[in-house]
Design an enzyme around this catalytic site. Structure first.
Site, PDB file in Angstrom:
ATOM      1  N   GLY A  38       6.289  -7.321 -13.771  1.00 20.34           N
ATOM      2  CA  GLY A  38       7.608  -6.702 -13.665  1.00 20.34           C
ATOM      3  C   GLY A  38       8.365  -7.090 -12.416  1.00 20.34           C
ATOM      4  CG  ASP A  59      -0.387 -12.363 -13.503  1.00 21.20           C
ATOM      5  OD1 ASP A  59       0.553 -11.602 -13.181  1.00 21.20           O
ATOM      6  OD2 ASP A  59      -1.358 -11.988 -14.207  1.00 21.20           O
ATOM      7  NE  ARG A  70       6.202  -3.086 -16.693  1.00 18.21           N
ATOM      8  CZ  ARG A  70       5.388  -3.095 -17.743  1.00 18.21           C
ATOM      9  NH1 ARG A  70       5.854  -2.944 -18.966  1.00 18.21           N
ATOM     10  NH2 ARG A  70       4.087  -3.268 -17.586  1.00 18.21           N
ATOM     11  CG  ASN A 128      -4.758  -4.716  -7.595  1.00 16.18           C
ATOM     12  OD1 ASN A 128      -5.479  -5.030  -6.652  1.00 16.18           O
ATOM     13  ND2 ASN A 128      -4.241  -5.626  -8.412  1.00 16.18           N
ATOM     14  CB  CYS A 170       0.433  -5.938   8.969  1.00 16.25           C
ATOM     15  SG  CYS A 170      -1.119  -5.016   8.987  1.00 16.25           S
ATOM     16  CB  CYS A 186       3.005  -0.105 -15.292  1.00 13.54           C
ATOM     17  SG  CYS A 186       3.929  -0.470 -13.793  1.00 13.54           S
ATOM     18  CB  CYS A 246      -1.757  -6.706  12.493  1.00 15.54           C
ATOM     19  SG  CYS A 246      -1.060  -5.076  12.793  1.00 15.54           S
TER      20      CYS A 246
HETATM   21 ZN    ZN Z   1      -1.392  -3.797  10.891  1.00 17.80          ZN
END
Ligand code: ZN
Length: 255
Positions: A38, A59, A70, A128, A170, A186, A246
């Site tokens: 989507g 994918d 969609r 996910n 991040c 979904c 990070c």
């Molecule tokens: Zn971070």
């Protein structure tokens, strides 16, 4: 640019903020789009139309009848085909001049890292948390900006995580990788069709701006859309100095 390209991209070139120079940056860029669903559909379609030089779309799924409400890259006759192959057909139909790499796999580990490293910008159009965290981590390590989108039910989210900028958060600063989140998908929750179009299109806009160094990105902000009220809320997000992704790495990179 040849005459055909000058025509094809003329409405960008006409913009003072883009011009030939900006369009050339788009033509020279490599966008990595994670997910051909989507969000990935509108994001990839706009990037292709805008002339992104190379578009890698990833994918591991096949087109299902329930996607077509969609996921505008795909068509009824391509139900059952690999999503990335279906995506490539649609993207090349809009712009045969760009290079499209279609990968039917769930990227992880070193392969993900290498691919992220080769990209100018990464668009997380996955569904996910596991993938989102893996992609974020790879982007932080490679120093490649990440445009993140999410949509479920009538609620959408958008942000940019660009750790090339000092003190920029991040994805893991916002959503801790250790925390257990209930995975809302979904397939069980449902999603309002145009919502993914709005968020995915904004991801393309942010990606193109990053590629050109244009305007101000959504880095440091989380944009939240309530499509039922059609209201946006913006939350400021800051870097977590204890972030497992990070936090320490960033300080190590400081000169
Ligand atoms: Zn971070």
């Amino acid at each position: 640019m040849n005459d055909n390209q000058l025509l094809r991209y003329s409405r960008h070139i006409l913009l003072d903020q883009i011009g030939i120079e900006g369009q050339q940056k788009i033509l020279a860029a490599h966008a990595l789009v994670i997910g051909a669903g989507g969000l990935g559909s509108p994001a990839a379609l706009y990037l292709a139309g805008a002339g992104i030089g190379k578009l890698t779309i990833v994918d591991d799924d096949e087109v299902d009848l329930t996607n077509l409400q969609r996921q505008i890259l795909h068509t009824t006759e391509r139900v059952g085909q690999n999503k990335v192959d279906s995506a490539k057909i649609s993207l090349h139909a809009i712009n045969p001049e760009i290079e499209i790499v279609a990968l039917k796999e769930r990227l992880q580990g070193e392969r993900l890292q290498a691919l992220v490293h080769s990209a100018t910008v990464v668009l997380d159009c996955s569904d996910n948390f596991k993938t989102r965290h893996a992609v974020n981590s790879a982007c932080v390590t490679a120093g490649v900006p990440l445009v993140s989108g999410a949509a479920i039910s009538f609620d959408g989210q958008l942000s940019v995580f660009d750790t090339r900028t000092k003190d920029a958060p991040c994805y893991a600063c916002l959503f801790s990788p250790d925390q257990e989140f209930e995975e809302a998908q979904c397939s069980t929750m449902g999603v309002f069709a145009p919502l993914v179009g709005i968020i995915g299109t904004m991801q393309a806009a942010e990606a193109l701006k990053l590629v050109m160094g244009l305007g101000q990105s959504a880095a440091g902000r989380l944009l939240l859309l309530d499509a039922l009220a059609m209201e946006w809320n913006t939350i400021g997000i800051s870097k977590n100095s204890d972030c497992p992704v990070c936090g320490s790495l960033h300080s190590k990179l400081q000169h």
